[in-house]
Design a protein around this motif. Structure first.
Motif, PDB file in Angstrom:
ATOM      1  N   UNK A  64       5.432 -10.706  -4.521  1.00  0.00           N
ATOM      2  CA  UNK A  64       4.985 -10.399  -3.158  1.00  0.00           C
ATOM      3  C   UNK A  64       4.183  -9.103  -3.229  1.00  0.00           C
ATOM      4  N   UNK A  65       2.875  -9.228  -3.494  1.00  0.00           N
ATOM      5  CA  UNK A  65       2.046  -8.042  -3.709  1.00  0.00           C
ATOM      6  C   UNK A  65       1.895  -7.204  -2.439  1.00  0.00           C
ATOM      7  N   UNK A  66       1.875  -7.863  -1.292  1.00  0.00           N
ATOM      8  CA  UNK A  66       1.751  -7.125  -0.028  1.00  0.00           C
ATOM      9  C   UNK A  66       2.959  -6.218   0.172  1.00  0.00           C
ATOM     10  N   UNK A  67       4.153  -6.767  -0.047  1.00  0.00           N
ATOM     11  CA  UNK A  67       5.370  -5.961   0.096  1.00  0.00           C
ATOM     12  C   UNK A  67       5.429  -4.874  -0.959  1.00  0.00           C
ATOM     13  N   UNK A  68       4.936  -5.177  -2.176  1.00  0.00           N
ATOM     14  CA  UNK A  68       4.955  -4.174  -3.242  1.00  0.00           C
ATOM     15  C   UNK A  68       4.031  -3.010  -2.906  1.00  0.00           C
ATOM     16  N   UNK A  69       2.864  -3.310  -2.345  1.00  0.00           N
ATOM     17  CA  UNK A  69       1.948  -2.246  -1.957  1.00  0.00           C
ATOM     18  C   UNK A  69       2.529  -1.401  -0.825  1.00  0.00           C
ATOM     19  N   UNK A  70       3.252  -2.054   0.079  1.00  0.00           N
ATOM     20  CA  UNK A  70       3.831  -1.346   1.218  1.00  0.00           C
ATOM     21  C   UNK A  70       4.995  -0.455   0.782  1.00  0.00           C
ATOM     22  N   UNK A  71       5.767  -0.910  -0.227  1.00  0.00           N
ATOM     23  CA  UNK A  71       6.956  -0.164  -0.663  1.00  0.00           C
ATOM     24  C   UNK A  71       6.541   1.082  -1.449  1.00  0.00           C
ATOM     25  N   UNK A  72       6.057   0.898  -2.672  1.00  0.00           N
ATOM     26  CA  UNK A  72       5.567   2.009  -3.490  1.00  0.00           C
ATOM     27  C   UNK A  72       6.595   3.103  -3.647  1.00  0.00           C
ATOM     28  N   UNK A  73       6.156   4.269  -4.005  1.00  0.00           N
ATOM     29  CA  UNK A  73       6.988   5.469  -3.963  1.00  0.00           C
ATOM     30  C   UNK A  73       8.011   5.600  -5.049  1.00  0.00           C
ATOM     31  N   UNK A  74       7.902   4.927  -6.136  1.00  0.00           N
ATOM     32  CA  UNK A  74       8.807   5.083  -7.260  1.00  0.00           C
ATOM     33  C   UNK A  74      10.279   5.002  -6.846  1.00  0.00           C
ATOM     34  N   UNK A  75      10.581   4.044  -5.990  1.00  0.00           N
ATOM     35  CA  UNK A  75      11.969   3.815  -5.620  1.00  0.00           C
ATOM     36  C   UNK A  75      12.472   4.673  -4.488  1.00  0.00           C
TER      37      UNK A  75
END
Length: 811
Positions: free
Chosen positions: A500-511
């Protein structure tokens, strides 16, 4: 009602139900004090009429009274119209009650019980089966009871109430049943009490879930009356709600449970080989340590002989490697053996104990496992974008293993950094043939700068065409950029997940968006998979998964790919993809090779509580991935099974990679395969070409009995692939073969029912009452107040009064 009255009342077209009782109903009749008031009012009106006509004119009294009577009849006719007379038909209807029959079709119904002289008499009376010292399957006992032509249990129950029959295990299914035809004295038939051929409910379920069966039956009943529920089971409930909850559900509906216990309530005699454990891939000339677990009951103090044997796959000659005398002590015992394989090959190692007299289950005295003996090491290319904790711990684990050769490539290292591993490299492979030097490629959050489109295509050929393995572990720094790069589309078919690239881009931030750890939950498929099976015992394996620490970070996954097996999912209810909770671990076959994907690089946290589990998980993953390489190579027919052992009753998916004589992917729509059983019988089944994937074939087969099977593919093609598997009895259904009489008695007695022994089953139809009810059903009212007869009477009375007045010259 005569035809005249029907015509007179204008209801000649009305259909009267057969056997109906006719009655008149006044729809407008006031109730209570209003009815009394209406009667008083009409009486007063009639009195006023007579009083007025008595004083009217000089006409004779009889003429005045005649007019008064006519006027009173008009008033009464109008009152009748206001009372709305209706015609109603009452018909007697019988409301059927239902008797529910629940039949256990779990695998424990295949257990064969012995019956002593006393219980054999009850067995014959209930089923018509003469045991004669033979062991009788529990499913056959159920069949004998329900198809006994002398007792006619179901026929007699159906005479009183409607029957609903279900089989239950992990799946609840209705059973169609037809009453027995009337007996023909002149027609040949079977002797009294002899059961028909074939099981009434063949054993197939992996678990016994009585609560689900009861609740399904109650749902199907709705609000209808139930006369009782008849349950035929051994009472070994290993899934779902316990007995007290079932009792509560039945008590709430007032439904008594009548229970027939199937099986032997006495402690059985049995020896069980629970497991044979050893490394699945070993080196020739190196010692192999086998750990064998044996359990027994009812045979304490007896001495038996156990044998460790070996047979090379494709051969018939079995070697006895070691024999040992075992003194049975009840419960579980562990044995250790040491063997040194003398040559490379694929072998089936077995440990067996001869069946003792009186054993309940004979099929569990043998366990097998497959071991691949090699004269080479597993060669791993280990690529990591940076020196993460997962990289350090996993790399060190593999380097320490003497069966593994590691070539590590840390992409973030300086140019003059001496790369790690016990087979150091100075650059990544760039040509397709260079990939073939390895068996498995491990990638942890790889940097896309060194992974271009050409490199990924070589990787796909390495996995698909040459049986290589790929372990891809996602990371926080590079994975998103890798999947968004120009090679992103080439990764898509290789990975067993859809990121889910959209969710991955939105999350970010190294955890940073994941402040709390969440455990990952193994799936049922994961527990049975070679990667996720952390213990041979399914229950123990599930407990191990539950005990593992959670993770903080994971790469968002939308769903598993169509050909994937999702091994574990995230437990955070907020982390949902398109097919439920987000997958964290998944695997798939890709051509001749295998791929395992991890959406997190934090499994190293497991080491804090269970380092041996961490090590076992990753080594199982490596062994699974190297399986395609060991089986593939230049063979034209390769069987790609996930495991070499399967529980009885489960469908086995048989994938295969098949090449033609020119080593190009075969494109025939179907290929024949054969399953050879333990007794030598052969059963053909088809492998069908997977859509859009030349050379990839798949079929499904369901073995019917436990034992060692051979799957053969390619007969007549010049190259035959033979794969050996072991089909085992499922643990849950055979851990305790004794019939649970105490629990079944509690269920029956707590609901107001009764527990029946085999000698008492003939009393069941008399114990379940006829709860049919006869009720009076009224038809919709047919209005009579607007009928032609009443209107004609009213008009006639008014005309008569008018005529009488004119004739007698009255005002």
């Amino acid at each position: 009602m005569t035809e005249f009255w029907r015509r007179f009342l204008g209801i000649e077209d009305l259909v009267v139900p057969e056997g109906a009782h006719t009655r008149l109903e006044l729809g407008g009749l006031p109730s209570s004090t209003w009815a009394l008031g209406a009667v008083v009012l009409i009486t007063i009106l009639l009195g006023v009429v007579f009083w007025i006509y008595r004083r009217e004119g000089e006409a004779p009294a009889w003429k005045r009274m005649s007019l008064a009577v006519v006027r009173c009849l008009v008033i009464l006719t109008l009152a009748l119209v206001l009372l709305e007379p209706n015609l109603v038909f009452d018909v007697e209807r019988t409301l059927e009650a239902t008797t529910v029959v629940l039949v256990d079709d779990s695998q424990s119904m295949s257990i064969r019980d012995r019956y002593d002289a006393e219980s054999a008499v009850g067995l014959q009376a209930a089923t018509g089966i003469q045991a004669g010292g033979d062991r009788v399957p529990r499913s056959r006992v159920i069949t004998g009871i329900l198809r006994n032509d002398e007792l006619k249990i179901l026929d007699r129950l159906a005479e009183k109430n409607r029957l609903r029959i279900y089989s239950f295990s992990e799946v609840i299914a209705p059973i169609e049943w037809e009453p027995s035809p009337p007996a023909d004295a002149d027609a040949p038939g079977k002797s009294p009490g002899e059961p028909s051929s074939g099981d009434f409910a063949p054993p197939r379920g992996q678990v016994t879930n009585l609560a689900r069966g009861v609740r399904r039956a109650l749902e199907d009943l709705g609000g209808r009356t139930a006369s009782g529920i008849l349950i035929l089971t051994d009472g070994k409930l290993n899934e779902g709600e316990p007995i007290p909850d079932i009792v509560g559900a039945l008590q709430n509906r007032g439904i008594p449970a009548h229970v027939i216990g199937i099986g032997n309530p006495l402690p059985p005699k049995n020896i069980r080989v629970d497991a044979i454990l050893a490394s699945e891939r070993v080196f020739a000339k190196d010692p192999v340590i086998f750990e064998v677990h044996v359990s027994s009951q009812g045979l304490e103090g007896q001495r038996v002989i156990g044998e460790l044997t070996r047979v090379e796959e494709g051969q018939d000659t079995e070697e006895v490697l070691e024999s040992v005398e075992i003194e049975l002590g009840g419960g579980e015992q562990s044995l250790r053996f040491r063997s040194i394989p003398d040559r490379a090959g694929r072998f089936r190692y077995s440990f067996r104990i001869p069946t003792e007299e009186g054993e309940v289950i004979e099929e569990d005295n043998n366990r097998s496992m497959r071991i691949v003996v090699v004269d080479d090491v597993i060669k791993i290319l280990f690529i990591a974008g940076g020196p993460s904790f997962e990289y350090r711990f996993l790399k060190n684990l593999l380097v320490r293993d003497p069966t593994v050769q590691v070539s590590a490539w840390l992409q973030s290292a300086d140019v003059d950094w001496l790369q790690e591993g016990n087979a150091r490299i100075h650059r990544l492979p760039i040509k397709e043939e260079e990939f073939r030097a390895y068996d498995v490629i491990v990638m942890i959050d790889p940097d896309p700068l060194e992974i271009d489109v050409t490199w990924v295509r070589h990787l796909r050929a390495f996995v698909s065409d040459h049986g290589g393995g790929l372990l891809f572990i996602a990371g926080e720094k590079n994975t998103l950029n890798l999947l968004r790069s120009s090679a992103g589309e080439d990764w898509k078919p290789l990975l067993p997940v859809r990121p889910d690239l959209v969710a991955a881009e939105r999350a970010g931030g190294f955890g940073k968006t994941y402040p709390d750890p969440w455990p990952i939950h193994v799936t049922p498929e994961g527990l049975d998979h070679a990667v996720g099976m952390l213990d041979k015992d399914r229950g123990k394996a599930e407990a191990i998964w539950r005990s593992l620490p959670g993770i903080y970070w994971h790469f968002p996954i939308a769903k598993g790919s169509p050909a994937a097996t999702v091994l574990a999912r995230h437990s955070d209810p907020r982390q949902r993809g398109s097919d439920g909770l987000r997958p964290v671990l998944a695997s798939q076959r890709y051509g001749a090779g295998r791929v395992v994907f991890s959406a997190t690089d934090e499994l190293w946290r497991w080491r804090s509580v269970a380092e041996e589990v961490y090590n076992r998980f990753w080594m199982q993953s490596i062994r699974y991935l190297v399986g395609g390489r060991l089986l593939g190579g230049k063979r034209r027919v390769t069987v790609l099974l996930d495991s070499d052992s399967y529980p009885l009753g489960r469908p086995i998916v048989v994938p295969a990679k098949i090449l033609d004589r020119n080593y190009a992917p075969l494109e025939s729509p179907e290929v024949a395969a054969t399953l050879r059983g333990p007794s030598g019988d052969e059963r053909p089944f088809p492998l069908r070409l997977q859509k859009g994937r030349p050379g990839d074939y798949s079929g499904i087969v369901i073995p019917s009995v436990p034992g060692v099977y051979e799957i053969r593919i390619g007969e007549g093609s010049g190259e035959v692939a033979v794969e050996t598997i072991t089909v085992e009895l499922p643990n849950l259904e055979f851990q305790e073969p004794r019939m649970a009489e105490g629990e079944l008695r509690e269920l029956a007695e707590s609901t107001g029912g009764r527990y029946y022994t085999l000698s008492e089953v003939g009393e069941i139809p008399d114990a379940i009452p006829d709860r049919r009810e006869t009720v009076l059903v009224s038809s919709a009212p047919t209005a009579l107040w607007d009928s032609p007869a009443i209107l004609a009477a009213l008009a006639g009375l008014l005309i008569l009064e008018w005529f009488f007045r004119k004739r007698n010259q009255m005002a």
